[in-house]
Scaffold this motif. Structure first.
Motif, short mmCIF file in Angstrom:
data_model
loop_
_atom_site.label_atom_id
_atom_site.label_comp_id
_atom_site.label_asym_id
_atom_site.label_seq_id
_atom_site.Cartn_x
_atom_site.Cartn_y
_atom_site.Cartn_z
N PHE A 1 14.61 23.04 -11.12
CA PHE A 1 13.66 22.60 -10.11
C PHE A 1 14.36 22.38 -8.78
O PHE A 1 15.57 22.19 -8.72
N VAL A 2 13.57 22.45 -7.72
CA VAL A 2 14.00 22.06 -6.39
C VAL A 2 12.94 21.11 -5.88
O VAL A 2 11.75 21.40 -5.98
N SER A 3 13.34 19.96 -5.37
CA SER A 3 12.36 18.98 -4.92
C SER A 3 12.75 18.44 -3.55
O SER A 3 13.90 18.05 -3.33
N GLU A 4 11.81 18.47 -2.64
CA GLU A 4 12.06 17.96 -1.29
C GLU A 4 11.18 16.76 -1.03
O GLU A 4 10.03 16.74 -1.46
N ALA A 5 11.71 15.78 -0.33
CA ALA A 5 10.94 14.56 -0.09
C ALA A 5 11.10 14.08 1.33
O ALA A 5 12.14 14.28 1.96
N ARG A 6 10.09 13.44 1.81
CA ARG A 6 10.12 12.85 3.15
C ARG A 6 9.26 11.59 3.07
O ARG A 6 8.17 11.62 2.52
N GLY A 7 9.78 10.51 3.58
CA GLY A 7 8.97 9.30 3.51
C GLY A 7 9.51 8.17 4.33
O GLY A 7 10.63 8.22 4.84
N HIS A 8 8.69 7.16 4.51
CA HIS A 8 9.13 5.96 5.22
C HIS A 8 8.30 4.78 4.74
O HIS A 8 7.14 4.93 4.38
N TYR B 1 9.02 21.52 -5.85
CA TYR B 1 8.21 20.32 -5.60
C TYR B 1 8.51 19.81 -4.22
O TYR B 1 9.66 19.82 -3.76
N ASP C 1 4.70 11.16 2.31
CA ASP C 1 3.77 10.05 2.38
C ASP C 1 2.80 10.22 3.54
O ASP C 1 2.02 9.35 3.85
N THR D 1 3.96 -1.03 3.67
CA THR D 1 3.06 0.11 3.79
C THR D 1 3.85 1.36 4.12
O THR D 1 4.88 1.29 4.77
N SER D 2 3.35 2.49 3.64
CA SER D 2 3.96 3.76 4.03
C SER D 2 3.11 4.42 5.11
O SER D 2 3.41 5.51 5.57
N ASP D 3 2.05 3.74 5.53
CA ASP D 3 1.19 4.23 6.61
C ASP D 3 1.64 3.51 7.89
O ASP D 3 1.47 2.29 8.02
N GLN E 1 10.52 25.04 -11.20
CA GLN E 1 9.51 24.26 -10.52
C GLN E 1 9.99 23.94 -9.11
O GLN E 1 11.13 23.51 -8.93
N HIS F 1 7.11 16.51 -1.61
CA HIS F 1 6.16 15.40 -1.45
C HIS F 1 6.36 14.68 -0.14
O HIS F 1 7.43 14.73 0.46
N VAL G 1 0.87 -1.17 0.00
CA VAL G 1 0.00 0.00 0.00
C VAL G 1 0.91 1.22 0.00
O VAL G 1 1.81 1.34 0.83
#
Lengths: 488, 454
Positions: free
Chosen positions: B47-54, A84, A88, B75-77, A82, A86, A68
């Motif tokens: 472009f500039v792109s920032e991300a955060r995730g697990h 951006y 989760d 899962t990322s939740d 641009q 993001h 998921v």
């Protein structure tokens, strides 16, 4: 301009509101945050994807997996820039935070103006309706399918030593909300079946591999039908066994006949990438400034069409919420169009073509192909083969790559034969074709009447992002293409 | 291994819930990361792109007669109810798979110490994106200032990412580590007489201080693009082929694919069953070492919690080990080599850690000078390698060598052979080992390959 159509997406709209509490008011607040500086355009991209896969080898299904993935991407555009961000974490707070990051791209202060969030219009079309999402089909049925494939492959030829089969199912919900009033949602099913066979020569050490796959945006149920998967298995076995007798591919320049369908990867590599808007706006493509010029022989027409029902490369709307369309790229040999996303269309003073795509919420959209193919001509495929005294007949390919700037492309055949005296001769191994994009289609001398699209297995990589695509081609003859191999 | 802290909480919860749902063993991997990327083109930010995730991945193993059934969910939740549900789904999914006698956690021998591998510099977190963008601007300007024929580019791009990896299993192992990755990549275009060529240069390291100077990256990229101007095909022939440190690692990558334990037990590699045999010339000495300090593929433990280590893969031409995880090891009756790779969404697989070819004495200039007639390959395109047969045929670009000197640039050609023959006929290895990724190689020369052109 403003797109405010919802297609298959009515369910998806309700889904995102229901699951994440993202109603009109919350979306407007997030967009307003992105628009607090001087921004030409801002959008939010929400995604919720479930996927599963099952894998068989050595006669048993050894493992299955289920995923998921959810997230949101916020984008702000100012001129060519641009921003951006993001995450989760899909909450109103995190979306606002991401919007604040994205807008930092603009150095200028507030231009005022607030986002207009349009109401969704009723669905106009659905290119891939499915009654049961592929990820809802019980895994036990997918397991049974792979087991049946294994048994069938081994029954076809005693030289089959290994069978690897896998199924992939994906159910993807997306929602795009743009500062121009765009509000598009889509529900995208995607299924795929892969069969790989290793055959070994009787008593010998020689081993060869054969692969065949199929898929698209349709019900998983279709893959369960023996009339669908049996020909696939037969093809994989046939190619593996055929290659046991293959001889080294000759090296040098020769006349090449490409079979119909998957060899359309030639168009994808040699032409398609070079016509993507970003490379042309930046003038880094070998096709830059060639609009209106001859880039292919008369009679050749190439299109990119994202509107084909159920195809792997099709989309109701692209990942920027623009409806997909059929875009004419080459008409009777003349370059007439580029593939555009919103940014590059705006900067080039052109219209978006529904080709703004991204791998997921974690990626910026770029101009990408959908289903790219050449329209059929009038020649009988048998006549085309018969017209070549000595050459190569390439029927299936492993993969390809292009250098956009120099235009040089390469692709590798997985099934190919010598042509001798107008007839199909010995199978050859390790054939690689190389050429120059702006030049190769000018060498096409015959176009078959047998256009086929591929079976739905294409994946295109660009700047580290993978998206599903389709290709197609009628049988064509190309004069004087360089073939790489080790034979004489 | 190291202080698990709160990161291990979702991992521990996933393990507990999998056992509660009926699993007989389980493992879980949590990868949390944040990153920034930016590209500069000309004087403008692109472009500039920032991300955060697990992402949390859970593998459930359910005992059957003589083995385990297994399945994975991710899962990322990370909300507790989502973790609990995914753990239950992993167990339910495992019941749909077959009992596999080789499946299971490693039989022990988990990593019990955490060596300092220089994977991360905490102070780099305080370096803002603006400073990194300045690196890209410096590289971009340097590339464009190199020569008036450099007037355009695909841009110069930076990336900085920080990850925390936490792995635990029901055999009692839990460990975590921090790792970072910083990069700078520059891709200028050279134009002359209406034709264009691009090329690139890059630098990649765990710590900012270990990156190559930004201006040098831009200049080197520009020089590589410039020397390709005027490229043309050559007539089809057989000749010596020198791979430079940018293209040679692809051959090491092919070796890695062919000694991968999964390819060996499936007999889908031409090297299956060749352990102990000569598979390359004596100047080929290939090492995989997961504990090389600062190595881009270094980590204290592998994807199953086993300690990483140094493995000699090809010892002076002789195949001395396969790369294995515990599964492929069991299939072959061998012990894991600590090469389990693991993403949160999939089962363990095998991958090299830091894999390289030991350098020789001569530099690239010496290799060229000692080549009467041949090709120096600086770029390869296409996917023309078949691990089952070793057949090799790829698109290439580079520089033609005549009488020990660079004569002119070539492109739109292919080079072809069979990897077994290519490795056996490597007759020179350079001294210029260069780490542009997890797989590295100095220049090397293959005595003879088929070159297809006009």
């Amino acid at each position: 301009m403003s797109e405010s159509k919802a297609y298959a997406g009515d369910d998806a709209l309700a889904f995102f509101e229901d699951r994440f509490g993202l109603g009109d008011a919350e979306l407007a607040i997030a967009l307003d945050t992105a628009l607090e500086r001087h921004i030409d355009y801002a959008d939010l991209f929400f995604e919720y994807t479930t996927a599963d896969s099952v894998m068989l080898e050595e006669g048993i299904v050894k493992t299955g997996d289920r995923h998921v993935e959810q997230g949101v991407g916020v984008r702000a555009q100012a001129g060519e820039r641009q921003g951006y961000a993001h995450s989760d974490d899909v909450t109103v707070a995190s979306v606002k935070l991401a919007a604040a990051s994205a807008r930092a791209i603009s150095q200028e202060g507030s231009a005022g103006g607030s986002a207009l969030v349009a109401t969704a219009a009723p669905g106009a079309r659905d290119l891939y309706p499915v009654a049961i999402p592929p990820t809802e089909v019980p895994v036990a049925r997918k397991v049974e399918l792979l087991e049946a494939i294994d048994v069938y492959a081994r029954s076809l030829d005693p030289r089959v030593k290994q069978v690897m089969a896998s199924s992939l199912s994906q159910h993807r919900r997306v929602l795009v909300v743009g500062s121009d009033g765009t509000r598009s949602a889509d529900v995208r099913p995607l299924v795929r079946l892969n069969v790989q066979v290793i055959a070994a020569a009787a008593g010998g050490v020689r081993r060869e591999v054969g692969y065949q796959g199929m898929g698209g945006r349709f019900e998983f149920e279709r893959l369960l039908d023996p009339s669908q998967w049996r020909p696939l298995v037969e093809e994989a076995v046939r190619i593996a066994v055929l290659n046991l007798d293959s001889v080294p591919c000759p090296a040098g320049t020769m006349n090449v006949v490409l079979g119909p369908g998957w060899p359309g990867i030639l168009l994808h590599e040699a032409i398609g990438h070079g016509l993507e808007g970003d490379f042309n706006r930046k003038q880094t493509s070998a096709f830059s400034d060639k609009l209106g010029r001859r880039v292919a022989a008369p009679g050749i027409t190439v299109v990119d069409d994202g509107t084909l029902a159920g195809r792997r490369g099709s989309l109701n709307v692209d990942d920027e919420g623009c409806p997909t369309q059929r875009t004419l790229l080459i008409e009777d040999g003349i370059l007439v169009g580029y593939l555009q996303d919103r940014l590059n269309a705006r900067l080039m003073g052109m219209q978006p073509t529904g080709n703004g795509r991204r791998e997921s919420y974690a990626h910026l959209p770029m101009p990408r192909m959908t289903n790219t193919f050449m329209l059929a001509g009038e020649d009988d495929p048998e006549d085309i083969l018969g017209s070549v005294e000595n050459g190569l007949y390439a029927v299936s390919f492993g993969g390809g790559q292009v250098d956009i700037t120099s235009g040089k492309f390469v692709f590798s055949a997985s099934e190919a034969y010598r042509i001798e005296g107008g007839r199909i001769g010995a199978p050859v191994k390790g054939a690689t074709l190389i050429g120059n994009g702006p030049d190769v289609l000018t060498r096409v001398s015959r176009i078959g009447n047998d256009l086929e699209l591929d079976r739905g297995v294409g994946t295109c990589g660009k700047n580290g992002q993978s998206v599903p695509v389709g290709v197609g081609l009628p049988t064509v003859r190309i004069d004087g293409l360089t073939v790489g191999g080790t034979g004489a | 291994v190291s202080g698990a802290g709160t990161d291990s909480d979702p991992v521990q919860r996933a393990l507990d819930q999998a056992l509660r749902a009926g699993a007989d063993a389980a493992d879980a991997l949590l990868v949390a990361s944040d990153s920034v990327e930016a590209r500069v083109r000309g004087e403008e930010i692109d472009f500039v792109s920032e991300a955060r995730g697990h992402t949390l991945g859970i593998r459930a193993l359910v005992a059957g007669s003589g083995g385990y059934r297994s399945a994975i969910t991710s899962t990322s939740d990370l909300a507790t109810d989502a973790v609990d549900r995914m753990a239950r789904e992993a167990v339910a999914l495992a019941h749909a798979t077959a009992v596999d006698p080789a499946a299971g956690l490693p039989d022990g021998g988990f990593a019990d110490e955490c060596p300092e591998l220089a994977l991360f510099n905490a102070a780099d977190r305080d370096v803002g994106v603006e400073a990194r963008i300045q690196d890209a601007i410096t590289a971009e300007r340097a590339a464009r200032a190199t020569d008036p024929r450099i007037r355009n580019s695909e841009g110069s791009q930076i990336g900085s990412g920080f990850s925390r990896v936490c792995y635990g299993n029901t055999a009692g192992f839990v460990g975590s580590y921090d790792t970072a990755s910083h990069s700078l990549f520059s891709e200028p275009l050279a134009a002359q007489n209406g034709s264009m060529q691009r090329d690139y240069w890059m630098t990649l390291a765990h710590r900012l201080a270990d990156l190559e100077d930004a201006a040098a990256v831009g200049r080197r990229a520009a020089e590589r693009a410039l020397r390709r101007l005027g490229s043309r095909p050559i007539p089809t022939c057989e000749a010596a082929v020198i791979f430079d440190p940018v293209t040679a690692p692809s051959l090491l990558g092919h070796i890695a694919a062919c000694v991968n334990g999964y390819s060996i037990y499936r007999e889908s590699s031409y090297l299956a069953g060749r352990l102990g045999e000569m598979v390359a010339s004596e100047c080929v000495h290939v090492i995989d070492d997961g504990r090389r300090p600062g190595g881009l593929g270094s980590k204290p433990f592998d994807g199953e919690g086993l300690p990483t280590r140094r493995n000699v893969v090809i010892d002076r031409g002789r195949l001395s080990c396969y790369l294995l995880d515990s599964y492929s090891g069991r299939k072959l009756g061998l012990a894991s080599t600590g090469n389990a790779a693991r993403g949160a969404g999939g089962p363990p697989s095998v991958a090299p850690t830091n894999l390289w070819l030991e350098p020789g004495d001569a530099d690239l200039d010496d290799l060229v000078a000692s080549t009467q007639r041949g090709l120096l390959v600086t770029e390869l395109i296409g996917m023309g390698f078949n691990a089952v047969t070793g057949d090799y045929s790829r698109g290439a670009a580079g520089l033609w060598i005549e009488g020990g000197e660079i004569a002119y640039p070539v492109d739109e050609i292919t080079i072809a052979g069979n990897l077994a023959d290519m490795l056996a006929t490597i007759d020179a290895v350079g001294s210029d080992l260069l780490w542009l990724g997890r797989i590295a190689s100095p220049s090397l020369r293959v005595a003879r390959m088929t070159i297809a052109g006009t």
